[in-house]
Motif scaffolding. Structure first.
Motif, PDB file in Angstrom:
ATOM      1  N   ARG A  13      56.866  62.585 -40.484  1.00  0.00           N
ATOM      2  CA  ARG A  13      56.247  63.695 -41.072  1.00  0.00           C
ATOM      3  C   ARG A  13      55.712  64.566 -39.900  1.00  0.00           C
ATOM      4  NH1 ARG A  13      51.084  65.286 -42.432  1.00  0.00           N
ATOM      5  NH2 ARG A  13      50.287  63.131 -42.447  1.00  0.00           N
ATOM      6  N   GLN A  14      55.130  63.724 -38.790  1.00  0.00           N
ATOM      7  CA  GLN A  14      54.598  64.569 -37.591  1.00  0.00           C
ATOM      8  C   GLN A  14      55.932  65.091 -36.858  1.00  0.00           C
ATOM      9  OE1 GLN A  14      52.251  61.527 -35.652  1.00  0.00           O
ATOM     10  NE2 GLN A  14      50.452  62.726 -36.216  1.00  0.00           N
ATOM     11  N   ARG A  15      56.987  64.466 -36.799  1.00  0.00           N
ATOM     12  CA  ARG A  15      58.154  64.711 -36.184  1.00  0.00           C
ATOM     13  C   ARG A  15      58.611  66.206 -36.720  1.00  0.00           C
ATOM     14  NH1 ARG A  15      62.357  60.303 -35.321  1.00  0.00           N
ATOM     15  NH2 ARG A  15      63.425  61.942 -34.108  1.00  0.00           N
ATOM     16  N   LEU A  16      58.946  66.101 -38.012  1.00  0.00           N
ATOM     17  CA  LEU A  16      59.215  67.170 -38.842  1.00  0.00           C
ATOM     18  C   LEU A  16      58.398  68.202 -38.707  1.00  0.00           C
ATOM     19  CD1 LEU A  16      60.386  65.971 -42.488  1.00  0.00           C
ATOM     20  CD2 LEU A  16      61.791  67.099 -40.776  1.00  0.00           C
ATOM     21  N   GLU A  17      57.075  68.039 -38.610  1.00  0.00           N
ATOM     22  CA  GLU A  17      56.229  69.249 -38.338  1.00  0.00           C
ATOM     23  C   GLU A  17      56.523  69.901 -37.188  1.00  0.00           C
ATOM     24  OE1 GLU A  17      52.222  67.571 -39.107  1.00  0.00           O
ATOM     25  OE2 GLU A  17      52.526  67.826 -41.058  1.00  0.00           O
ATOM     26  N   ALA A  18      56.575  68.862 -35.906  1.00  0.00           N
ATOM     27  CA  ALA A  18      56.825  69.508 -34.645  1.00  0.00           C
ATOM     28  C   ALA A  18      58.223  70.249 -34.718  1.00  0.00           C
ATOM     29  CB  ALA A  18      57.094  68.412 -33.745  1.00  0.00           C
ATOM     30  N   LEU A  19      59.178  69.869 -35.506  1.00  0.00           N
ATOM     31  CA  LEU A  19      60.532  70.503 -35.494  1.00  0.00           C
ATOM     32  C   LEU A  19      60.532  71.665 -35.966  1.00  0.00           C
ATOM     33  CD1 LEU A  19      63.448  70.169 -34.997  1.00  0.00           C
ATOM     34  CD2 LEU A  19      63.668  68.815 -37.220  1.00  0.00           C
ATOM     35  N   LYS A  20      59.696  72.019 -37.102  1.00  0.00           N
ATOM     36  CA  LYS A  20      59.304  72.936 -38.030  1.00  0.00           C
ATOM     37  C   LYS A  20      59.031  74.177 -36.954  1.00  0.00           C
ATOM     38  CE  LYS A  20      57.004  75.273 -41.748  1.00  0.00           C
ATOM     39  NZ  LYS A  20      56.770  76.556 -40.941  1.00  0.00           N
ATOM     40  N   VAL A  21      58.022  73.776 -36.109  1.00  0.00           N
ATOM     41  CA  VAL A  21      57.511  74.577 -35.060  1.00  0.00           C
ATOM     42  C   VAL A  21      58.530  75.293 -34.147  1.00  0.00           C
ATOM     43  CG1 VAL A  21      55.891  75.039 -33.117  1.00  0.00           C
ATOM     44  CG2 VAL A  21      55.149  73.911 -35.104  1.00  0.00           C
ATOM     45  N   LYS A  22      59.468  74.350 -33.845  1.00  0.00           N
ATOM     46  CA  LYS A  22      60.448  74.656 -32.845  1.00  0.00           C
ATOM     47  C   LYS A  22      61.315  75.539 -33.728  1.00  0.00           C
ATOM     48  CE  LYS A  22      60.466  70.501 -29.907  1.00  0.00           C
ATOM     49  NZ  LYS A  22      61.072  69.289 -29.622  1.00  0.00           N
ATOM     50  N   VAL A  23      61.730  75.393 -34.697  1.00  0.00           N
ATOM     51  CA  VAL A  23      62.904  75.927 -35.603  1.00  0.00           C
ATOM     52  C   VAL A  23      62.136  77.449 -35.600  1.00  0.00           C
ATOM     53  CG1 VAL A  23      63.733  76.204 -37.925  1.00  0.00           C
ATOM     54  CG2 VAL A  23      63.993  74.161 -36.602  1.00  0.00           C
ATOM     55  N   ASP A  24      60.959  77.742 -36.009  1.00  0.00           N
ATOM     56  CA  ASP A  24      60.147  79.007 -36.350  1.00  0.00           C
ATOM     57  C   ASP A  24      60.427  79.644 -35.093  1.00  0.00           C
ATOM     58  OD1 ASP A  24      59.664  78.264 -39.009  1.00  0.00           O
ATOM     59  OD2 ASP A  24      57.608  77.761 -38.491  1.00  0.00           O
ATOM     60  N   GLU A  25      60.027  79.156 -33.886  1.00  0.00           N
ATOM     61  CA  GLU A  25      60.381  79.829 -32.572  1.00  0.00           C
ATOM     62  C   GLU A  25      61.830  80.360 -32.548  1.00  0.00           C
ATOM     63  OE1 GLU A  25      58.822  77.062 -29.804  1.00  0.00           O
ATOM     64  OE2 GLU A  25      56.736  77.507 -30.279  1.00  0.00           O
ATOM     65  N   LEU A  26      62.608  79.419 -32.846  1.00  0.00           N
ATOM     66  CA  LEU A  26      64.159  79.851 -32.716  1.00  0.00           C
ATOM     67  C   LEU A  26      64.488  80.826 -33.723  1.00  0.00           C
ATOM     68  CD1 LEU A  26      67.020  78.980 -31.668  1.00  0.00           C
ATOM     69  CD2 LEU A  26      67.184  77.626 -33.423  1.00  0.00           C
TER      70      LEU A  26
END
Length: 100
Positions: A13-26
């Motif tokens: 879940r923490q990895r997904l949350e970090a990935l979500k931040v990156k995707v939002d920036e992208l």
């Protein structure tokens, strides 16, 4: 649920949350690029529209039309980046599973 599986879910879940931040920036960066390319395309279209009929049918017009088409292709590709899936459902589901 045992602690080992709960820890695995928590980590994922923490990895997904970090990935979500990156995707939002992208997505934000793609949106910015898209806006600038739309402005360039619109300027190129206006330049084409203001050409005489003979220039539109000649090499300058053909080059302008090719540029406009290529810009449209790039803009459409950026639309796909902006449409990346939202991770909220997966993050919430893992949180519920971890706590439930």
């Amino acid at each position: 649920m045992n602690d080992r599986r709960r820890k695995i879910m928590h980590a994922q879940r923490q990895r997904l949350e970090a990935l979500k931040v990156k995707v939002d920036e992208l997505k934000a960066e793609a949106g910015s690029i898209r806006s600038e390319l739309e402005a360039v395309r619109d300027d190129e279209q206006e330049a084409f529209d203001n050409m005489s009929a003979s220039r539109q049918s000649g090499e300058p017009g053909q080059n302008a039309e090719a540029s406009i088409d290529n810009l449209d292709t790039a803009i459409c590709a950026l639309d796909e980046i902006e449409d990346l899936t939202d991770f909220v459902d997966a993050i919430e589901a893992l949180g519920d599973a971890e706590n439930g």
